[in-house]
Design a protein around this motif. Structure first.
Motif, PDB file in Angstrom:
ATOM      1  N   PRO A 127      45.200  53.840  55.593  1.00 29.12           N
ATOM      2  CA  PRO A 127      44.442  53.841  54.038  1.00 29.12           C
ATOM      3  C   PRO A 127      45.354  53.052  53.310  1.00 29.12           C
ATOM      4  O   PRO A 127      44.647  52.360  52.396  1.00 29.12           O
ATOM      5  N   PHE A 128      46.493  53.562  53.032  1.00 25.92           N
ATOM      6  CA  PHE A 128      47.335  53.081  52.202  1.00 25.92           C
ATOM      7  C   PHE A 128      47.388  51.385  52.011  1.00 25.92           C
ATOM      8  O   PHE A 128      47.177  51.064  50.970  1.00 25.92           O
ATOM      9  N   LEU A 129      47.815  50.896  53.347  1.00 27.50           N
ATOM     10  CA  LEU A 129      48.106  49.641  53.378  1.00 27.50           C
ATOM     11  C   LEU A 129      46.781  48.732  53.226  1.00 27.50           C
ATOM     12  O   LEU A 129      46.664  47.605  52.567  1.00 27.50           O
ATOM     13  N   ARG A 130      45.459  49.364  53.764  1.00 33.21           N
ATOM     14  CA  ARG A 130      44.216  48.840  53.612  1.00 33.21           C
ATOM     15  C   ARG A 130      43.678  48.734  52.075  1.00 33.21           C
ATOM     16  O   ARG A 130      43.403  47.659  51.548  1.00 33.21           O
ATOM     17  N   ASP A 131      43.888  49.769  51.544  1.00 32.19           N
ATOM     18  CA  ASP A 131      43.573  49.881  49.872  1.00 32.19           C
ATOM     19  C   ASP A 131      44.498  48.702  49.286  1.00 32.19           C
ATOM     20  O   ASP A 131      43.857  48.113  48.462  1.00 32.19           O
ATOM     21  N   LYS A 132      45.997  48.661  49.527  1.00 34.23           N
ATOM     22  CA  LYS A 132      46.613  47.662  48.767  1.00 34.23           C
ATOM     23  C   LYS A 132      46.219  46.271  49.121  1.00 34.23           C
ATOM     24  O   LYS A 132      46.226  45.143  48.260  1.00 34.23           O
ATOM     25  N   ALA A 133      45.791  46.108  50.503  1.00 37.40           N
ATOM     26  CA  ALA A 133      45.417  44.644  50.904  1.00 37.40           C
ATOM     27  C   ALA A 133      44.190  44.191  50.111  1.00 37.40           C
ATOM     28  O   ALA A 133      44.047  43.127  49.634  1.00 37.40           O
ATOM     29  N   GLN A 134      43.315  45.363  50.185  1.00 34.98           N
ATOM     30  CA  GLN A 134      42.063  44.991  49.394  1.00 34.98           C
ATOM     31  C   GLN A 134      42.252  44.852  47.801  1.00 34.98           C
ATOM     32  O   GLN A 134      41.372  43.725  47.370  1.00 34.98           O
ATOM     33  N   LYS A 135      43.298  45.192  47.159  1.00 28.67           N
ATOM     34  CA  LYS A 135      43.449  44.844  45.837  1.00 28.67           C
ATOM     35  C   LYS A 135      44.321  43.400  45.680  1.00 28.67           C
ATOM     36  O   LYS A 135      44.073  42.985  44.665  1.00 28.67           O
ATOM     37  N   LEU A 136      44.802  43.313  46.520  1.00 30.65           N
ATOM     38  CA  LEU A 136      45.577  41.938  46.520  1.00 30.65           C
ATOM     39  C   LEU A 136      44.647  40.735  47.207  1.00 30.65           C
ATOM     40  O   LEU A 136      44.907  39.583  46.856  1.00 30.65           O
ATOM     41  N   ALA A 137      43.684  40.849  47.726  1.00 37.25           N
ATOM     42  CA  ALA A 137      42.855  39.924  48.367  1.00 37.25           C
ATOM     43  C   ALA A 137      42.389  39.213  47.135  1.00 37.25           C
ATOM     44  O   ALA A 137      42.332  37.726  47.461  1.00 37.25           O
ATOM     45  N   PRO A 138      41.783  39.352  46.209  1.00 40.20           N
ATOM     46  CA  PRO A 138      41.292  38.594  45.131  1.00 40.20           C
ATOM     47  C   PRO A 138      42.359  37.582  44.640  1.00 40.20           C
ATOM     48  O   PRO A 138      41.897  36.580  44.309  1.00 40.20           O
ATOM     49  N   SER A 139      43.622  38.052  44.419  1.00 38.99           N
ATOM     50  CA  SER A 139      44.717  37.266  43.845  1.00 38.99           C
ATOM     51  C   SER A 139      45.373  36.260  44.955  1.00 38.99           C
ATOM     52  O   SER A 139      45.859  35.540  44.643  1.00 38.99           O
ATOM     53  N   THR A 140      44.961  36.788  46.213  1.00 38.25           N
ATOM     54  CA  THR A 140      45.574  35.739  47.269  1.00 38.25           C
ATOM     55  C   THR A 140      44.542  34.814  48.088  1.00 38.25           C
ATOM     56  O   THR A 140      44.403  33.740  47.863  1.00 38.25           O
ATOM     57  N   VAL A 141      43.700  35.767  48.863  1.00 34.53           N
ATOM     58  CA  VAL A 141      42.758  34.995  49.515  1.00 34.53           C
ATOM     59  C   VAL A 141      41.462  34.400  48.637  1.00 34.53           C
ATOM     60  O   VAL A 141      41.068  33.059  48.654  1.00 34.53           O
ATOM     61  N   GLY A 142      41.105  35.132  47.350  1.00 34.24           N
ATOM     62  CA  GLY A 142      40.169  34.647  46.392  1.00 34.24           C
ATOM     63  C   GLY A 142      40.790  33.344  45.786  1.00 34.24           C
ATOM     64  O   GLY A 142      40.073  32.707  45.566  1.00 34.24           O
ATOM     65  N   ALA A 143      42.094  33.207  45.357  1.00 36.09           N
ATOM     66  CA  ALA A 143      42.844  32.161  44.734  1.00 36.09           C
ATOM     67  C   ALA A 143      42.635  30.829  45.683  1.00 36.09           C
ATOM     68  O   ALA A 143      42.422  29.718  45.321  1.00 36.09           O
ATOM     69  N   ILE A 144      42.859  31.065  46.912  1.00 34.15           N
ATOM     70  CA  ILE A 144      42.762  30.014  47.716  1.00 34.15           C
ATOM     71  C   ILE A 144      41.330  29.445  48.008  1.00 34.15           C
ATOM     72  O   ILE A 144      41.059  28.331  47.958  1.00 34.15           O
ATOM     73  N   LEU A 145      40.454  30.246  47.959  1.00 30.14           N
ATOM     74  CA  LEU A 145      38.797  30.094  48.038  1.00 30.14           C
ATOM     75  C   LEU A 145      38.554  29.305  46.807  1.00 30.14           C
ATOM     76  O   LEU A 145      37.802  28.146  46.943  1.00 30.14           O
ATOM     77  N   GLU A 146      39.078  29.724  45.775  1.00 30.62           N
ATOM     78  CA  GLU A 146      38.654  28.916  44.538  1.00 30.62           C
ATOM     79  C   GLU A 146      39.104  27.615  44.384  1.00 30.62           C
ATOM     80  O   GLU A 146      38.624  26.680  43.985  1.00 30.62           O
ATOM     81  N   VAL A 178      40.306  41.970  56.451  1.00 28.27           N
ATOM     82  CA  VAL A 178      41.385  42.660  55.680  1.00 28.27           C
ATOM     83  C   VAL A 178      41.885  43.942  56.258  1.00 28.27           C
ATOM     84  O   VAL A 178      43.028  43.929  56.582  1.00 28.27           O
ATOM     85  N   GLU A 179      41.106  44.716  56.703  1.00 26.90           N
ATOM     86  CA  GLU A 179      41.421  45.908  57.237  1.00 26.90           C
ATOM     87  C   GLU A 179      41.877  45.720  58.635  1.00 26.90           C
ATOM     88  O   GLU A 179      42.982  46.679  58.732  1.00 26.90           O
ATOM     89  N   ILE A 180      41.552  45.077  59.401  1.00 30.86           N
ATOM     90  CA  ILE A 180      42.031  44.696  60.764  1.00 30.86           C
ATOM     91  C   ILE A 180      43.285  44.296  60.519  1.00 30.86           C
ATOM     92  O   ILE A 180      44.472  44.861  61.245  1.00 30.86           O
TER      93      ILE A 180
END
Length: 199
Positions: A99-118, A48-50
């Motif tokens: 860092p701004f974009l990285r932090d935003k990406a980390q916050k959005l990961a559960p609702s996007t990537v996490g939702a797809i995984l579930e 996600v950071e990359i």
């Protein structure tokens, strides 16, 4: 009953028949499954950071390339000072926005990537992914990587594109000021690059 209503009624009956044949709807994700998804997301943090960092690199590299060409046309006595000023502005832009974009990406990961995984994987499959077994499940996970990255990237730019565009325009203006030229229109911001049609 007109043709449209008849079609809707037939479609509803067909869906109901399929639902009865398949049994009740799948239950909501269990706490155990949510925990497995959270662990998978922890493993994906570096990716996600990359991705977030790469969203900045392309437009900044394009801007630097254009600035480099303009620097060569400047008088030699002004060139070094302008180059140093541009380098400082670009470095500041990257340091502030990575860092701004990285932090935003980390916050959005559960609702996007996490939702797809579930949705796409069972608890057992998530366990196999976490163990990085060489199995068809790992292949399936890899194939969904693009979909998960796209979901996160789309959401990240939708929610933060305007902020990033404004900051990128400020950087463009600063570079143009150092060069003593009007602001170029060629370089595109991260959000503009995302939304432009591919050739």
């Amino acid at each position: 009953m007109n043709a449209l209503k008849l079609l809707v009624a037939a479609s509803t009956l067909a869906c109901a028949s399929v639902a009865m044949a398949q049994g009740p709807a799948a239950p909501a994700s269990s706490a155990a499954k949510k925990e497995l998804v959270a662990k998978v997301l922890q493993h994906q943090q570096q990716g996600v950071e990359i991705m977030a960092r790469n969203m900045l690199q392309a437009p900044v590299a394009q801007l630097m390339q254009g600035a480099g060409g303009m620097l060569q046309q400047m008088p030699a006595d002004k060139r070094e000072a302008a180059a140093k000023a541009i380098e400082a502005d670009v470095k500041k832009f990257v340091e502030e926005n990575s860092p701004f974009l990285r932090d935003k990406a980390q916050k959005l990961a559960p609702s996007t990537v996490g939702a797809i995984l579930e949705e796409k994987f069972t608890e057992d499959e998530l366990k196999q992914i976490l163990a990085w077994l060489d199995s068809p499940v790992s292949k399936k996970f890899g194939q969904l990587g693009g979909e998960m990255q796209k979901a996160l990237g789309d959401k990240l730019l939708a929610e933060n594109g305007a902020v990033l565009d404004a900051r990128f325009k400020t950087l463009q203006q600063n570079v143009a000021k150092h060069l003593g030229v009007p602001m170029p229109g060629a370089a595109s911001s991260p959000a503009a690059n995302k939304n432009s049609p591919k050739k």
